[in-house]
Enzyme design. Structure first.
Site, PDB file in Angstrom:
ATOM      1  N   LYS A  51      -8.110 -14.474  -1.917  1.00  0.00           N
ATOM      2  CA  LYS A  51      -8.668 -15.044  -1.459  1.00  0.00           C
ATOM      3  C   LYS A  51      -8.649 -14.745   0.160  1.00  0.00           C
ATOM      4  O   LYS A  51      -9.387 -14.618   1.835  1.00  0.00           O
ATOM      5  CB  LYS A  51      -7.746 -16.494  -1.227  1.00  0.00           C
ATOM      6  CG  LYS A  51      -8.502 -17.625  -2.715  1.00  0.00           C
ATOM      7  CD  LYS A  51      -7.670 -18.702  -2.912  1.00  0.00           C
ATOM      8  CE  LYS A  51      -7.962 -19.562  -4.156  1.00  0.00           C
ATOM      9  NZ  LYS A  51      -6.944 -20.114  -4.126  1.00  0.00           N
ATOM     10  N   GLY A  89     -11.016 -24.342  -2.002  1.00  0.00           N
ATOM     11  CA  GLY A  89     -11.946 -25.430  -2.655  1.00  0.00           C
ATOM     12  C   GLY A  89     -13.052 -26.523  -2.192  1.00  0.00           C
ATOM     13  O   GLY A  89     -14.061 -25.699  -1.450  1.00  0.00           O
ATOM     14  N   VAL A 108     -15.222 -27.155 -13.170  1.00  0.00           N
ATOM     15  CA  VAL A 108     -16.369 -27.085 -11.398  1.00  0.00           C
ATOM     16  C   VAL A 108     -17.853 -26.924 -12.110  1.00  0.00           C
ATOM     17  O   VAL A 108     -18.603 -28.555 -11.634  1.00  0.00           O
ATOM     18  CB  VAL A 108     -15.806 -25.544 -10.506  1.00  0.00           C
ATOM     19  CG1 VAL A 108     -16.562 -25.734  -9.694  1.00  0.00           C
ATOM     20  CG2 VAL A 108     -14.551 -25.844 -10.246  1.00  0.00           C
TER      21      VAL A 108
END
Length: 456
Positions: free
Chosen positions: A210, A139, A22
């Site tokens: 999450k 994402g 990333v």
């Protein structure tokens, strides 16, 4: 608290912590799209350094002079700090140091936010800087900002989704190709969808972090990772996937966050119009009908349903991982916080005013699929049905098939039967209690499969 406004007129300095998959994408896009980003922000963005553990590696053709091993010094000379190293430390200490020196922070660190988010939010509030984290969940999918901004005037009731691309890939391959769990994980690793050690994904830790972030945003209540009921997919067998297919279902690892009656849970009254409510947050594999939109989420993609009073049901779908997709979400946050540095103002702050209790898993309402190996004799079904009635669980479907005697089970002279039962919705505590009671019946040779059913 007042917003930190940069009035100097020069470029805004961006520091990057981490240069993995990333981080390297973030750096490359910052440099390649410099003119467009400057137009959107109102000032140029200057990448002043990239903190890494070791120097000397060739990192995607990025200028070597940008790299440093002194992350602590780097964050003190930046206006915006981007953290993509992951984990708890040193990420937490570096973020707090950056905030202390007046930098706004963009992070993709779901584990840290789920573990210690309130401390970071409080520090950002005290310093008058932004803390953005769109890339921490799903994402590239724009999900967190719509939840905390676009739906700020609505009441979210439920969030249901697939938020881990690795496990979705594994379960999809088990369904579409008949692969076993280990083979499907190996395929995911060969394609870069799974780490060499996939524990965080397949055991549900990533999805639980999450889910904690999603529940905190949706219900204005502090939810941490340890509050989330977590089950991974390591116990999902090829037989479970075939059984789901026989019911015209697929198996998915779901994150489920919902409001529920608090009952007699401690501090269960809630605040600000939420009397009698609590928050149920869970991550576990479940069967869902093939007609459900989530059933069609293939490969390593993510999808999340958000159900709100006024807006109704919204679906967010897209790539849930990968360098460029996640970098897209990071850069969206960078532009937002950079614009605040230029024109003033701050983004939304932590909203935890509701202070709802987080309910134990036993209070969650769900359905069960149960497969039993039973003796093939009169009265077995009645005995099984009695246990369901005793636990106040209603049966929706029953299917029975007789199988031949199997010497390997020690029943060469006693043919048996497979009894498959799907329940109506009931508290999870009642359903699990029923399964435990069934396992103790003389007529039940074994409980061969138990899985929750969602999505009706």
């Amino acid at each position: 608290m007042s917003a930190h406004v940069d009035t100097a007129g020069g470029p805004l300095r961006v520091a990057l912590l981490g240069c993995g998959v990333v981080g390297s994408s973030v750096a490359r896009l910052l440099l390649a799209n410099a003119d467009d980003l400057a137009a959107r922000v109102g000032r140029p963005l200057e990448l002043v350094g990239i903190a890494v553990r070791r120097l000397g590696r060739d990192r995607a053709g990025l200028p070597q002079e940008l790299f440093t091993t002194d992350a602590e010094e780097l964050v003190t000379r930046a206006d915006v700090v981007v953290e993509v190293i992951g984990g708890i430390e040193p990420a937490r200490g570096l973020i707090l140091r950056a905030i202390e020196h007046g930098a706004s922070v963009v992070t993709a660190n779901k584990a840290l936010l789920a573990d210690d988010g309130p401390k970071l939010y409080a520090a950002a509030d005290a310093a008058g800087v932004d803390l953005y984290y769109e890339a921490a969940v799903a994402g590239a999918i724009p999900l967190l900002r719509p939840m905390r901004e676009s739906l700020a005037g609505d009441d979210v009731r439920r969030v249901l989704g697939i938020v881990n691309g690795t496990t979705n890939y594994v379960l999809d391959k088990m369904d579409s190709t008949g692969s076993g769990f280990s083979d499907a994980v190996a395929q995911a690793q060969s394609l870069g969808y799974a780490e060499a050690d996939p524990t965080a994904d397949v055991e549900g830790f990533d999805a639980a972090a999450k889910a904690a972030i999603l529940a905190s945003l949706a219900f204005h209540t502090r939810v941490r990772a340890h509050d989330v009921h977590r089950e991974g997919i390591t116990e999902v067998s090829a037989a479970d996937v075939r059984a789901a297919a026989e019911m015209d279902c697929v198996v998915k690892l779901l994150a489920i966050c919902e409001l529920a009656p608090s009952g007699d849970a401690p501090n269960g009254n809630g605040k600000n119009g939420h009397a009698g409510q609590g928050v149920s947050v869970r991550v576990h594999p479940a069967m869902i009908p093939r007609t459900h939109p989530l059933a069609g989420v293939r490969e390593a993609f993510n999808a999340v349903f958000v159900e709100a009073d006024a807006a109704g049901q919204l679906m967010f779908y897209g790539p849930g991982a990968g360098g460029d997709p996640t970098a897209s979400a990071v850069l969206g946050d960078v532009v937002a916080v950079a614009r605040h540095r230029v024109v003033g103002g701050l983004g939304p702050r932590e909203s935890a005013y509701a202070e709802l209790p987080v309910l134990p898993m036993g209070r969650a309402r769900t359905r069960y699929y149960i497969s039993l190996d039973v003796a093939d004799r009169p009265g077995v079904l009645a005995a099984v049905a009695t246990e369901f009635a005793r636990h106040e669980v209603s049966i929706q479907q029953v299917r029975q098939s007789v199988h031949e005697a199997d010497p390997d089970r020690g029943d060469a002279d006693a043919p048996g039967a497979e009894l498959v039962i799907v329940t109506h919705s009931a508290p999870d505590a009642a359903l699990s209690g029923t399964v435990e009671a069934l396992a103790r019946l003389d007529a039940v040779r074994g409980v061969t499969s138990v899985m929750r059913v969602e999505g009706d």
